[in-house]
Design an enzyme around this catalytic site. Sequence first.
Site, mmCIF file in Angstrom:
data_model
loop_
_atom_site.group_PDB
_atom_site.id
_atom_site.type_symbol
_atom_site.label_atom_id
_atom_site.label_comp_id
_atom_site.label_asym_id
_atom_site.label_seq_id
_atom_site.Cartn_x
_atom_site.Cartn_y
_atom_site.Cartn_z
ATOM 1 N N LYS A 192 19.414 -25.974 64.719
ATOM 2 C CA LYS A 192 18.669 -26.216 63.484
ATOM 3 C C LYS A 192 18.750 -27.721 63.186
ATOM 4 C CE LYS A 192 17.300 -26.278 59.131
ATOM 5 N NZ LYS A 192 17.582 -27.704 58.895
ATOM 6 N N GLY A 245 27.567 -32.757 58.774
ATOM 7 C CA GLY A 245 26.882 -32.999 57.507
ATOM 8 C C GLY A 245 27.872 -33.270 56.399
ATOM 9 N N SER A 246 27.489 -32.980 55.186
ATOM 10 C CA SER A 246 28.323 -33.302 54.029
ATOM 11 C C SER A 246 29.504 -32.349 53.916
ATOM 12 C CB SER A 246 27.494 -33.235 52.744
ATOM 13 O OG SER A 246 27.204 -31.890 52.407
ATOM 14 N N THR A 247 30.569 -32.839 53.288
ATOM 15 C CA THR A 247 31.756 -32.014 53.093
ATOM 16 C C THR A 247 31.459 -30.800 52.232
ATOM 17 O OG1 THR A 247 33.259 -33.882 53.392
ATOM 18 C CG2 THR A 247 34.104 -32.011 52.149
ATOM 19 N N VAL A 249 28.684 -29.075 51.894
ATOM 20 C CA VAL A 249 27.987 -28.044 52.668
ATOM 21 C C VAL A 249 28.935 -27.433 53.697
ATOM 22 C CG1 VAL A 249 26.076 -27.574 54.247
ATOM 23 C CG2 VAL A 249 25.728 -29.098 52.297
ATOM 24 N N GLY A 250 29.800 -28.254 54.284
ATOM 25 C CA GLY A 250 30.781 -27.731 55.219
ATOM 26 C C GLY A 250 31.675 -26.683 54.587
ATOM 27 N N GLU A 267 32.169 -31.536 61.397
ATOM 28 C CA GLU A 267 32.298 -33.000 61.336
ATOM 29 C C GLU A 267 31.611 -33.421 60.060
ATOM 30 O OE1 GLU A 267 31.407 -36.543 61.087
ATOM 31 O OE2 GLU A 267 30.128 -36.388 62.856
ATOM 32 N N CYS A 301 28.579 -41.377 58.895
ATOM 33 C CA CYS A 301 29.720 -40.649 58.338
ATOM 34 C C CYS A 301 31.013 -41.440 58.455
ATOM 35 C CB CYS A 301 29.854 -39.297 59.011
ATOM 36 S SG CYS A 301 29.918 -39.362 60.809
ATOM 37 N N GLU A 398 31.851 -40.650 48.975
ATOM 38 C CA GLU A 398 31.008 -41.156 50.047
ATOM 39 C C GLU A 398 29.621 -41.473 49.483
ATOM 40 O OE1 GLU A 398 30.044 -39.955 54.648
ATOM 41 O OE2 GLU A 398 29.897 -38.375 53.145
#
Length: 798
Positions: A192, A245-247, A249-250, A267, A301, A398
């Site tokens: 994706k 991606g972003s923390t 969303v992780g 990551e 990142c 960030e």
Amino acid sequence: MEIKEIFDTMVYGPAPESAAPAVDYLESHNRTFDLFINGEWTKPSSKKYMESHNPANKELLAKFAEADEKDVDKAVKAAKDALPKWAALGGFERAKYLYAIARQIQKHSRLFAVLETLDNGKPIRETRDIDIPIVVRHFYHHAGWAKLMETELRDYKEVGVIGQIIPWNFPLMMLAWKVAPALAMGNTVVLKPAEYTSLTALLFAEICEKVGLPKGVFNIVTGKGTVAGTALVNHKDVNKVAFTGSTNVGKIIRREIAGSGKKISLELGGKSPFIVFEDADLDSAIEGIVDAIWFNQGQVCCAGSRLLVQESIAEKFYAKLKDRMGKLRVGNPMDKAIDMGAIVDETQFKTIDKLVKLGISEGCEIYQANNAVPKNGFYYPPTLFTDVSTSATIAQEEIFGPVLVAMTFRSHNEAVALANNSRYGLAASIWTENINLALDVAPKVKAGAVWINCTNQFDASAGFGGYRESGFGREGGKEGLYEYTKPRIEDEFSSKPIIPKAEKPKAKSQKPKTILEDIDRTSKLYIGGKQARPDGGYSLNVLNAFGEYIGEVSEGNRKDIRNAVEAAHAEKSWAGMTGHARAQVLYYIAENLAIRSEEFAERIVEMTNQSLESAQEEVEKSIERIYTYAAFADKYDGQAHSTVQRMVTLAMPESVGVMGIVCPDENPLLGFISTVIPAIAMGNNVVAIPSEKHPFSATDFYQILETSDVPGGVVNIVTGHKDELAKEMAKHYNIDGIWYFGTKEGCKDIEFLAADSMKRSWLNFGKYRNWLDNAQGEGEEFLRHATEIKNIWIPYGA
């Protein structure tokens, strides 16, 4: 203008790259792209298409399909159907395909570079000279690993269907980092891409067609993360999720898959320190900062977004930095002479601007050079903040843009403390002419990659990934291959606990008196090297296999876990000891356990009602297992990676830190030894929750620890209700990693709760090991989960 004037003014004229080939490519597709499923271009079930715009001028580039749950299901089914043949094809045949992909990307490298620049907004010289060569390197490198898998990773096999979600800042590079190792190891992929930047992924799919990659091995579902991404993450037939991606969303993804048994690598974000000591080559450090924070407009990142400068040189350094900022060229990313292109889209532009305004409102001093910034497009000027407090929002959050925040330090220890004053831990850059200082500081900084007198160095042979809320897992190098493989021995795990057969105890009058008779059986907790009463003041009855009372154990609670974690953090010497020194302590533990082996065997019989012979076998196996990890303590080494740069790149296994270990109920002594000992062998301090049913082996064992030179706080033991205590450890922000060997339901709770602090977890998902079997109960897999790999990059040469 004459050449002399050009050298005097350093004024550059435009050097535009032609976009014509990329435009022709888009037009040949009518600027519309479908999904790539099972080797065919497929129209979306939703019949919806999203638009991709050029951030440099806001012009429409193309439309691409908006996948929904039906499309994702179709893609996953194709990948699942293709999996058996692809895995069985063998490493040599898979290597041929990866090699062919690498060659095709090389042949079309300029088209990929131009298309990436149009879609993303980054300068053409970056896509041309950095992104695409790294992509090619990854496919070549992993073609080699595909061939070597049968010998170098003979005990591992493919994971299965991999769901991969990549970001917009390095669209093709992130694809290569994930797809190349996944395919090399025999997995199939559903990718994706990012909503903003899908075009190079779609061109990559055409490359896969061209080389004849078997249908279903690689699939692309474009569209929204909230729809296609969510469907991919939650699909029951996806065996692993790989996300960059972003923390935030992780964390959502980790909670979504909690308890499913899916493998996951994340990551995530970063707030990486860029440390400049007073003896550094200041001009080189300035150029390093340009690469660290203004490369790709700061949308990186691992961007060096926190500048830490030694106080004695700060004023001089800031002056040089501001002068250099004034010479940065911001403009059309298709111009080969510019330094910074456009921000990826309006939403990201507004996010950056909002945080900059917040920094001003918090009293930080802002500097923006008077750079000429184009009006038509999403361009943001290079920005510097000074007089920034450590608690300022812009120092902690960030920004993901061309914004640098600067602070000063006096001592080396203060530099390390400031560097680690972050919830992230992705990368760091250290600048000094003193190599001893650099190599003293590098291991102390909590970051997965540390660059010495350089920055933003990447290579397929060296792993990249973070600590803390920067995620876990590695991409690149041999360490990255473990993310796409699983031990073959897992196929032999049982769905039920493997428990020794119990024998009904004889009547008490006939039972021979043992050395344990008539001793009070209320065991205390063991915290900070001392026996401790439980905070709640309660005890639990301990019963044997037939429900008969045999003693009592302290009932630990949340405060006891907190006290144990504090004691573990307070013990600083263990991690700093050499492997040889830790090995000696472990051998001493084994020696003292051997002296009391009869006592420990009888205790196992008392708790489990197994035969004395089988209990003695468990004790002997425990002693042997301690020897195994004593042997590994000074032999589980890193390596120097063979990168394409002139670098000594050291991959160093480091202790995770403070680990929470929830031990198995079966084999009460051996289960405790098999999980706690490998963790401390690697330099971790441990908070252990022993078997809830049979805790006395662990509480007896702290007497062994007390007489074996184990520093107080290295091993802490909290008894009680296992799953309740495990949840407290999963929630605790100062526990860096957690192992859990228990029920499938318990695994779900641990994984869900661990997402908040993004701590590493190793769970059994309701599968049970035979702890007496060396293949299942010991080995390097335990050591890998007890360590983090830090890559330290050291340039060499004149």
